[in-house]
Design a protein around this motif. Structure first.
Motif, PDB file in Angstrom:
ATOM      1  N   VAL A  70      33.218 -24.396   5.423  1.00 30.87           N
ATOM      2  CA  VAL A  70      34.380 -23.743   4.802  1.00 30.87           C
ATOM      3  C   VAL A  70      35.548 -23.734   5.783  1.00 30.87           C
ATOM      4  CG1 VAL A  70      35.266 -21.557   3.895  1.00 30.87           C
ATOM      5  CG2 VAL A  70      32.991 -22.365   3.214  1.00 30.87           C
ATOM      6  N   VAL A  72      35.406 -19.211  -3.742  1.00 29.88           N
ATOM      7  CA  VAL A  72      34.882 -17.981  -3.121  1.00 29.88           C
ATOM      8  C   VAL A  72      34.631 -18.158  -1.623  1.00 29.88           C
ATOM      9  CG1 VAL A  72      33.756 -17.182  -5.254  1.00 29.88           C
ATOM     10  CG2 VAL A  72      32.450 -18.567  -3.601  1.00 29.88           C
ATOM     11  N   GLY A  73      35.023 -19.313  -1.080  1.00 35.64           N
ATOM     12  CA  GLY A  73      34.685 -19.640   0.300  1.00 35.64           C
ATOM     13  C   GLY A  73      35.127 -18.596   1.318  1.00 35.64           C
ATOM     14  N   ALA A 117      34.811 -15.647   1.373  1.00 32.66           N
ATOM     15  CA  ALA A 117      33.842 -14.563   1.580  1.00 32.66           C
ATOM     16  C   ALA A 117      33.226 -14.621   2.975  1.00 32.66           C
ATOM     17  CB  ALA A 117      32.740 -14.616   0.518  1.00 32.66           C
ATOM     18  N   ILE A 118      33.213 -15.803   3.587  1.00 29.28           N
ATOM     19  CA  ILE A 118      32.680 -15.886   4.956  1.00 29.28           C
ATOM     20  C   ILE A 118      33.473 -14.998   5.909  1.00 29.28           C
ATOM     21  CG2 ILE A 118      31.734 -18.235   4.774  1.00 29.28           C
ATOM     22  CD1 ILE A 118      34.210 -19.129   6.487  1.00 29.28           C
ATOM     23  N   ILE A 177      31.725 -11.492   5.143  1.00 32.26           N
ATOM     24  CA  ILE A 177      30.257 -11.361   5.297  1.00 32.26           C
ATOM     25  C   ILE A 177      29.785 -11.903   6.638  1.00 32.26           C
ATOM     26  CG2 ILE A 177      28.021 -12.123   4.337  1.00 32.26           C
ATOM     27  CD1 ILE A 177      29.138 -11.617   1.598  1.00 32.26           C
ATOM     28  N   MET A 178      30.519 -12.881   7.198  1.00 35.33           N
ATOM     29  CA  MET A 178      30.135 -13.417   8.497  1.00 35.33           C
ATOM     30  C   MET A 178      31.103 -12.989   9.599  1.00 35.33           C
ATOM     31  SD  MET A 178      28.520 -17.093   7.561  1.00 35.33           S
ATOM     32  CE  MET A 178      27.642 -17.040   9.133  1.00 35.33           C
ATOM     33  N   MET A 235      34.923 -13.693  -4.976  1.00 37.39           N
ATOM     34  CA  MET A 235      33.549 -13.325  -5.284  1.00 37.39           C
ATOM     35  C   MET A 235      33.496 -12.204  -6.330  1.00 37.39           C
ATOM     36  SD  MET A 235      31.077 -14.817  -3.472  1.00 37.39           S
ATOM     37  CE  MET A 235      29.326 -14.653  -3.176  1.00 37.39           C
ATOM     38  N   PHE A 283      25.651 -20.125  -2.441  1.00 31.67           N
ATOM     39  CA  PHE A 283      26.609 -19.843  -1.370  1.00 31.67           C
ATOM     40  C   PHE A 283      26.383 -18.446  -0.801  1.00 31.67           C
ATOM     41  CE2 PHE A 283      30.827 -18.008  -0.279  1.00 31.67           C
ATOM     42  CZ  PHE A 283      31.089 -18.772   0.843  1.00 31.67           C
ATOM     43  N   ILE A 322      25.367 -17.714   3.062  1.00 34.55           N
ATOM     44  CA  ILE A 322      26.171 -16.964   4.040  1.00 34.55           C
ATOM     45  C   ILE A 322      25.450 -15.698   4.478  1.00 34.55           C
ATOM     46  CG2 ILE A 322      28.383 -17.910   3.281  1.00 34.55           C
ATOM     47  CD1 ILE A 322      29.024 -15.363   1.839  1.00 34.55           C
ATOM     48  N   PHE A 341      21.645 -15.508   7.653  1.00 34.56           N
ATOM     49  CA  PHE A 341      21.481 -15.005   9.019  1.00 34.56           C
ATOM     50  C   PHE A 341      20.848 -13.614   9.025  1.00 34.56           C
ATOM     51  CE2 PHE A 341      25.463 -13.004   7.826  1.00 34.56           C
ATOM     52  CZ  PHE A 341      25.476 -11.810   8.530  1.00 34.56           C
TER      53      PHE A 341
END
Lengths: 337, 337
Positions: free
Chosen positions: A29, A96-97, A99-100, A103-104, A149, B12, B16, B19
């Protein structure tokens, strides 16, 4: 004679390696690999050039994405799957990419890095700088990252409101974040006025979105903590999305009593939550969400419907309905004053 | 009319969040949850007490482990699955839990934290402190952590040697690590002498294991880099396990020529490698391993059999056989001088 497959530690190996998959999709992403493939770059060489990356790196990354089911590889050409075309190509309206970015994000991952101590002590070891801190930049990331999302859930909440389309509606959007839940109602109900509660830095994002979706004139701001600010009164609808899970039951009940007091007669609360079954181990996404709360909050949880119902009843609500939302991991709880 | 399932970003979202699963299993092994359950502690309360952790934390962790398939939950009691009893209970001889100490060690995870830059530049951004540094403590972690995981492969390599049981064998174990590959051969072949090459700090672990498995008298040490040390000559077998994938093809060929020179006539190399199919996207574990090498090495890879065959042929080997090892992600390549 019955044949039994030999036992293998494959599940263990896959699980201890699972963080690598998260890293791969994050990188994809960040480099916008899906968007570049969608634009017609199909070979590792072409994708690498379009992404300003190395051919070797892109080849290995795209092979991994193919293994994981995000790309189709045929004859050394990579193509988007139907799903990645819909959700991971930045040109898609359902992208929705980002979202990283939530969430990350380091705040989210840090809790998991110290999960062992969270299990020892029964709550997050990073909560002070974590999700519950006032004006945490984490919630700006949430607001910017999670809007895509949350679009399907926002549509479903608006679709389950059950009011006449022309009715005047006063809507309180608690912890509004990106604002999309209130904004979607404002789009569907032309006479709805939305009052969005959140930290000032987060409400900037909601305001941007209200402008973008053409409802800014009916989108009002209440800056501050949902526990502290004065909501006003006579709300027909209170939106309580992705919020209760951060807190223990007494804290939730305190908030629900405050919400109860702000509702007009016949008003209702639309709660969006990860709601596991009573066994707490199904469905998978709903049940796994407890762990996110263990890692990131002092005492939050993914509550069952029975637990939510009890909290709402203790706070004075008369009727609670549990509405799963198709394939979404989050469910809707409708609670009547 | 055909029904098609609606597209969802579930894959997805799961990826994500993957982990989090790695973190959960790591915590479970660190707290020895599986061992304590195996000892008869079945409720969250009992497990928490046995693990010196909180009931809330253990309940949420064990629910997650149940969702992931590592535990069975019935009536609020947790039990081991057949697989976790075999591989994650520290009392089991097949225990593999300590693999977390290598696969989830900071050196390994750091490469993935910076995977985006590794894809940009085509190689690890952490290689200087990473896998290829002399005497890296990482390889002590590998040696201590991965022995359980490597037992089945060690048995299969010994089983595929194809020599008469009483035959005198001179065996070179390159990058021996835990030493289990050579040790297993020494157990099966009573007249085998093993020469283990690795960094001095790593060979201490191999020596401990040679003593433990009763073959120390026939287990000899060659301390240093496999690229630099003098192997000696007239080897019947060279073990080349988990090694080639760290290097680019020219480096591999240089090493293979050196190995070729150390073999007796009729000698063979037993290579253990993740060998993906020519499409590089199957089987899953083999194909995903390339990403581990991208994240952790300057130019390593998971090579296909065609690539390995070419390297061995360029180094003078006459015949190469590719032997998949049942359900193991690693395959055996047997190469004849």
């Amino acid at each position: 004679m019955q044949q039994t497959a030999p036992l293998t530690p494959q599940l263990f190996f896959d699980t201890i390696s699972a963080f690598q998959r998260s890293a791969a999709i994050k990188t994809a992403v960040e480099l916008d690999v899906f968007t570049r493939i969608g634009e017609g770059n199909k070979t590792a060489e072409a994708i690498a050039e379009a992404c300003d990356a190395s051919t070797r790196g892109v080849r290995i990354l795209c092979d991994s994405l193919s293994v994981m089911g995000f790309l189709d590889k045929q004859n050394n050409q990579y193509d988007l799957t139907e799903t990645s075309a819909a959700f991971l190509n930045r040109h898609s309206p359902a992208f929705v990419g980002s979202a990283i970015e939530f969430i990350m994000s380091p705040v989210q991952t840090r809790g998991f890095e110290d999960l062992t101590n969270a299990v020892r002590q029964g709550g997050s070891t990073v909560s002070e700088e974590g999700s519950l801190a006032p004006d945490s930049p984490m919630w700006v990331k949430f607001a910017r990252g999670m809007i895509g999302m949350m679009m399907p859930a926002a549509q479903m909440i608006a679709g389950n409101l059950g009011f006449e389309p022309e009715r005047k509606l006063k809507v309180l959007d608690i912890a509004a974040g990106h604002g999309i839940f209130g904004i979607t109602i404002a789009q569907k109900y032309q006479n709805a006025e939305i009052y969005a509660v959140d930290w000032a830095n987060v409400l900037q994002v909601a305001t941007e979105n209200a402008q973008k979706f053409g409802v800014a004139a009916r989108h009002h701001l209440i800056e501050g903590s949902a526990f502290d600010v004065n909501y006003g009164e006579d709300y027909d609808v209170v939106l309580l999305t992705n919020f209760l899970h951060h807190f223990d039951k007494p804290t939730c009940e305190t908030l629900l009593r405050k919400i109860h007091g702000s509702l007009a007669d016949g008003g209702k609360v639309m709660t969006l939550e990860f709601v596991p079954n009573d066994d707490r181990v199904s469905p998978p996404s709903e049940a796994m969400f407890s762990l996110v709360m263990l890692a990131g909050t002092p005492a939050g949880d993914a509550y069952t419907f029975a637990e939510l119902k009890e909290m709402f009843e203790n706070a004075g609500f008369s009727r609670n309905e549990h509405i799963p939302l198709g394939s979404l991991p989050q469910h809707l709880i409708v609670s009547m004053k």
